[in-house]
Design a protein around this motif. Structure first.
Motif, PDB file in Angstrom:
ATOM      1  N   UNK A  80      -1.910  -4.272  -4.779  1.00 31.06           N
ATOM      2  CA  UNK A  80      -1.615  -4.563  -3.370  1.00 31.06           C
ATOM      3  C   UNK A  80      -1.134  -6.000  -3.133  1.00 31.06           C
ATOM      4  N   UNK A  81      -1.352  -6.866  -4.087  1.00 28.02           N
ATOM      5  CA  UNK A  81      -0.924  -8.256  -3.928  1.00 28.02           C
ATOM      6  C   UNK A  81       0.451  -8.501  -4.540  1.00 28.02           C
ATOM      7  N   UNK A  82       0.644  -8.036  -5.787  1.00 30.09           N
ATOM      8  CA  UNK A  82       1.903  -8.319  -6.482  1.00 30.09           C
ATOM      9  C   UNK A  82       2.944  -7.227  -6.300  1.00 30.09           C
ATOM     10  N   UNK A  83       2.523  -6.030  -5.908  1.00 28.38           N
ATOM     11  CA  UNK A  83       3.469  -4.912  -5.778  1.00 28.38           C
ATOM     12  C   UNK A  83       3.830  -4.282  -7.108  1.00 28.38           C
TER      13      UNK A  83
ATOM     14  N   UNK B 138       0.859  -1.203   0.000  1.00 26.25           N
ATOM     15  CA  UNK B 138       0.000   0.000   0.000  1.00 26.25           C
ATOM     16  C   UNK B 138       0.892   1.248   0.000  1.00 26.25           C
ATOM     17  N   UNK B 139       0.277   2.328  -0.478  1.00 26.31           N
ATOM     18  CA  UNK B 139       0.984   3.624  -0.447  1.00 26.31           C
ATOM     19  C   UNK B 139       0.963   4.189   0.961  1.00 26.31           C
TER      20      UNK B 139
ATOM     21  N   UNK C 206       6.139   3.171  -0.461  1.00 28.46           N
ATOM     22  CA  UNK C 206       5.298   1.962  -0.462  1.00 28.46           C
ATOM     23  C   UNK C 206       5.597   1.156   0.796  1.00 28.46           C
ATOM     24  N   UNK C 207       4.518   0.666   1.405  1.00 28.55           N
ATOM     25  CA  UNK C 207       4.613  -0.108   2.645  1.00 28.55           C
ATOM     26  C   UNK C 207       4.367  -1.592   2.350  1.00 28.55           C
ATOM     27  N   UNK C 208       5.221  -2.452   2.933  1.00 27.33           N
ATOM     28  CA  UNK C 208       4.990  -3.908   2.887  1.00 27.33           C
ATOM     29  C   UNK C 208       4.402  -4.341   4.213  1.00 27.33           C
TER      30      UNK C 208
END
Length: 903
Positions: free
Chosen positions: A327-330, A310-311, A350-352
């Protein structure tokens, strides 16, 4: 049991001193052999006979009897006289007979209810009792004895885990000294110290150990104890062996595989490999252009390793709208057109995100390069089937099959645009006249799915200023059923031993089909020429034979098999299967006859061929090699193993043995070898190799006194001879071939019987010595054999001067030989019938002969007394005087055959 008790106790109530119930207790180990002494009831009951005391009044002997033959009576043997109890042939297995419970386990006649110093309450929970009711008789000692036999456990069973594999799960964050029960402890039918006592691990890896806990009922449960830190990310599984050991001497063990799985916990968070990513993007990029992809890793498993992207809230909304983040694959893609006034630098934070974790952070810097002109446009219009940018074409489509039209144009309409096709494959892009900027994409040769299934080509358009654009096209080739199944071998050669088990495995057929999907699925079938007892699994291709094969019945099989695919229409291929049945030694040698008979002339030369023993063996190779040997009589006979020729080592003499019975054994070359025997009878045919042997008279020097008063036709004497040969070779004829005397023709001989009779009356001039040369001849073939004997007859009233007669006999006789053949009718086939018809005559003659012998003997005694002769000199060449008118009793005389030379 109660009825038996009342029947015995009722009549004997007067013997109160002995009529009481008694209990005896014995113990023995389980598993003892038959005949082991358990105890002596007479001794333990201290009965008078057991103590050695002799009663003052003789008493009947004691008798011990089991009241009934229940379960307990099967395991013991009671001596009815001595009262000794022994184990029977049925072995006692404590674990099979005794059902463990909270108290003692009892089996046998019935549970004891009488008071005793020994009761079930005094037994441990591990006791196992065998109960017997024994009646002691006679009345004077009558009592009912209840015998209790405790079965002691021996360590005859090893611990055994109920499952071979035990699985146990331990969380990776389990603290040290964590205890986990192992759900499947080992079982041991033995009890006490012979049961399971300890557990241990073969390999504890330095982080595990075992402990054993015992509950109130005595059951021992093993516990796994964690002795060190665990980390699933370092090692996720430990495999070892758990061993259970009992307390017997020696101890017995059992084992099972213990798999310890380390379960995951969320002890790791997502992490990016880089903290910042720099990307450049042209300002004229089309929508959906891939910008970049971010990727974070989490070492955990399953849901603990799920990551979403997500941003950050710090990313402006303008950048969020311009760049789409999956949001799944980036993956980051261009989601809207870049305006001329759009910012040239975008910082995307971007946040993981992971469950229960602080997000990992990465920054993507996107730099937009401003473009003064727009690139050429490529607009496709598909003719073939297209789905989401993928064109689908069937294989084997004809050449020049159209795929799509492409319109190439300059959006600013200022520059000339050219295009070409980039990529490998049987495709061509050519201008489509008469239209400008129109291009047709088509095939140049048929497509083959089995060669290549997917093509990726690009239509590249560029203008005179050097700007270009690529339109990527994916072409998927669709499979068609254009390939037949192919066997790995066209000729499948197999072999199997005969006498195979039913449904024996032969081979697994394998055929491949280059087509895909159901068109490549292969089914297997037997050809029409395959015997019915062969079967082929349609799916797996496993070829089996349902029945036993017999090589002697059929050695080779040859038939076809088919591989058929599931396409429409189906395609097939054929292979040939050959099966060779290998020989096993399952046939014994067989003689062509059970009994062989050979007729061999006697005096057959040594090692001559007597006959051929024919033997066969249906097996092949070494199993069919047959060796012959003589089981008996091997010192005389020998057999040629290769040809089966039977020979005699020496010449055979029928007169010594007329027949031989041999047993010939045939042994094949198999392992183990099989054999059979046959009976051989060898009958020796007679050869005329023995001349007649004269038994009477015994010497050429003997003589007989013939009285002048003898009547014509009276028998004088006889010549008796035998022949060792048989048949015609033993038929004897008698004839007089030489005569000397006053009137020698006065005597004749019967050619059949050898009886010599007087033909004519004797006169005064006929007195004197007559010498008859008798020829005794057989009827042998090819040449008869004969012997001769001299018959001497002295015609006179008395014998007054014996020395004179003997001197005459010593002189060589001057006799003319007559070669007249005796006239005798021989009918060998009726010999038995003629002998039978002569029997009455022979009996009558025998009676007359006996009377004559008595008469002549009396007359001889009278003459001897009158002449006063008391002693007579015996000459070794003379025989005793033989009466005149009597037949010789050959059974009464001691006949010693002697050789008489032929004349």
């Amino acid at each position: 049991h109660l009825l038996l008790f009342l029947l015995f106790v009722g009549p004997f109530n007067c013997f109160a001193s002995y009529s009481r119930a008694t209990e005896l207790f014995y113990s023995l180990n389980e598993g003892l052999p038959a005949g082991v002494l358990i105890g002596s009831l007479a001794r333990d009951l201290q009965l008078p006979t057991a103590s050695g005391q002799r009663p003052t009044v003789p008493q009947p002997p004691l008798s011990f009897t089991l009241a009934s033959r229940g379960l307990g009576g099967q395991y013991v043997r009671l001596d009815n006289r001595s009262g000794e109890l022994h184990t029977s042939a049925l072995e006692i297995d404590r674990e099979a007979l005794c059902v463990e419970s909270g108290g003692a386990t009892v089996f046998g006649e019935a549970e004891s209810t009488s008071s005793s110093s020994f009761s079930s309450s005094s037994l441990s929970s591990e006791s196992c009792l065998l109960l017997l009711d024994v009646l002691v008789l006679p009345q004077e000692y009558f009592r009912l004895v209840k015998v209790k036999i405790a079965i002691r456990d021996v360590n005859d069973n090893a611990p055994r885990f109920p499952v071979p594999h035990i699985h146990l799960s331990v969380p990776e964050n389990a603290p040290v000294n964590t205890r986990l029960a192992i759900e499947h402890p080992a079982l041991d039918p033995d009890v006490g110290t012979n049961g399971v006592q300890t557990y241990r691990l073969r390999d504890n890896y330095g982080v595990f150990t075992l402990d054993v806990e015992e509950n109130e009922s005595g059951e021992r449960t093993p516990y796994l104890i964690v002795m060190g830190a665990l980390d699933r990310e370092t090692r996720e599984e430990y495999v070892t062996v758990i061993i259970a050991e009992d307390g017997g001497t020696p101890p017995l063990v059992g084992s099972a595989t213990l798999t310890i799985g380390i379960s995951d916990i969320n002890d790791n968070c997502p992490q990016f490999s880089d903290s910042q990513l720099n990307v450049t993007l042209y300002g004229n990029s089309s929508l959906g252009t891939h910008v970049a992809t971010v990727h974070a890793e989490d070492l955990d498993l399953g849901s603990n390793a799920e990551i979403t992207y997500s941003y950050s809230q710090k990313v402006p909304q303008l950048s969020r709208d311009l760049f789409h983040l999956d949001e799944t694959t980036g993956a980051i893609t261009l989601s809207s057109k870049i305006d001329a006034d759009a910012p040239r630098l975008h910082r995307l934070i971007i946040l993981g995100n992971g469950p229960g974790c602080i997000p990992a952070v990465i920054t993507v810097l996107v730099t937009i390069i401003k473009v003064m002109m727009r690139p050429p446009e490529v607009v496709p219009r598909f003719i073939a089937n297209e789905v989401e940018g993928v064109v689908y074409l069937k294989e084997l489509e004809p050449i020049n099959t159209p795929i799509a039209f492409f319109t190439i144009k300059d959006p600013d309409e200022k520059y000339k645009v050219n295009c070409y096709l980039d990529g490998d494959g049987p495709f061509r892009l050519s201008p489509y006249k008469p239209y400008n900027n129109e291009y047709l994409l088509e095939t140049t040769k048929p497509l083959d799915y089995e060669t290549q299934q997917l093509y990726e080509i690009s239509v590249v358009a560029w203008n005179s200023e050097g700007f270009n654009v690529n339109k990527i096209i994916k072409i998927q080739v669709l499979d068609d059923n254009d390939n037949s199944p192919v066997f790995s071998q066209q000729l499948i050669e197999l072999s199997i031993e005969e006498n195979n088990v039913p449904n024996a495995f032969l081979t697994k057929l394998h055929a491949t089909d280059a087509d895909s999907g159901e068109r490549g699925e292969v089914s297997y079938f037997l050809g029409p020429d395959a015997p019915s007892y062969f079967s082929l699994d349609k799916t797996t291709g496993v070829l089996t034979v349902a029945t036993q094969l017999d090589r002697e019945e059929k050695e080779k099989y040859r038939y076809t098999v088919k591989a058929v695919d599931s396409g429409f229409p189906p395609r097939e291929s054929i292979a040939t299967v050959t099966i060779t049945v290998l020989d096993k030694n399952d046939n014994s040698p067989r003689f062509i006859n059970k009994d062989f008979s050979f007729f061999v002339p006697e005096n057959f030369p040594g090692f001559g061929e007597i006959g051929v023993i024919s033997v066969t063996d249906a097996d092949a190779g070494q199993n069919g090699w047959v060796a012959l040997s003589v089981l008996n009589g091997s010192d005389i006979f020998v057999i040629d193993t290769g040809k089966g020729v039977l020979r005699a080592k020496v010449s055979l003499d029928r007169e010594q043995q007329s027949s031989y019975v041999l047993w010939i054994e045939a042994v094949d070359g198999g392992d183990p070898a099989l054999s059979s025997t046959a009976k051989i009878t060898i009958l020796l045919l007679d050869i005329n190799d023995n001349p007649p042997l004269v038994l009477f008279p015994q010497s050429n020097m003997s003589y007989l006194l013939v009285l002048p008063s003898t009547l014509p036709g009276s028998p004088i004497t006889e010549v008796y001879a035998v022949d060792k040969d048989t048949g015609m070779n033993a038929v004897i004829a008698y004839s007089i071939i030489g005569r000397r005397g006053p009137r020698p023709e006065s005597f004749r001989i019967d050619p059949k019987t050898g009886n010599i009779t007087l033909e004519e009356s004797l006169m005064q001039n006929d007195y004197g010595l007559y010498r008859l040369l008798v020829k005794v001849s057989d009827h042998g073939y090819p040449e008869p054999l004969h012997s001769t004997v001299m018959v001497n007859l002295f015609v006179n009233d008395t014998v007054s001067n014996e020395s004179y007669i003997e001197s005459l006999l010593r002189k060589e006789p001057d006799i003319n030989i007559e070669e007249k053949q005796p006239q005798i009718s021989i009918e060998p086939t009726h010999q038995k019938m003629e002998s039978a018809s002569c029997m009455p005559t022979l009996v009558a003659l025998s009676i007359i002969s006996l009377g004559s012998i008595a008469l002549v003997t009396g007359m001889g005694i009278y003459i001897c007394l009158r002449k006063g002769k008391k002693h007579h000199r015996a000459d070794e060449n003379m025989e005793v005087q033989i009466p005149l008118n009597g037949r010789i009793n050959l059974h009464m005389l001691e006949k010693k055959p002697m050789e008489i030379s032929n004349i």
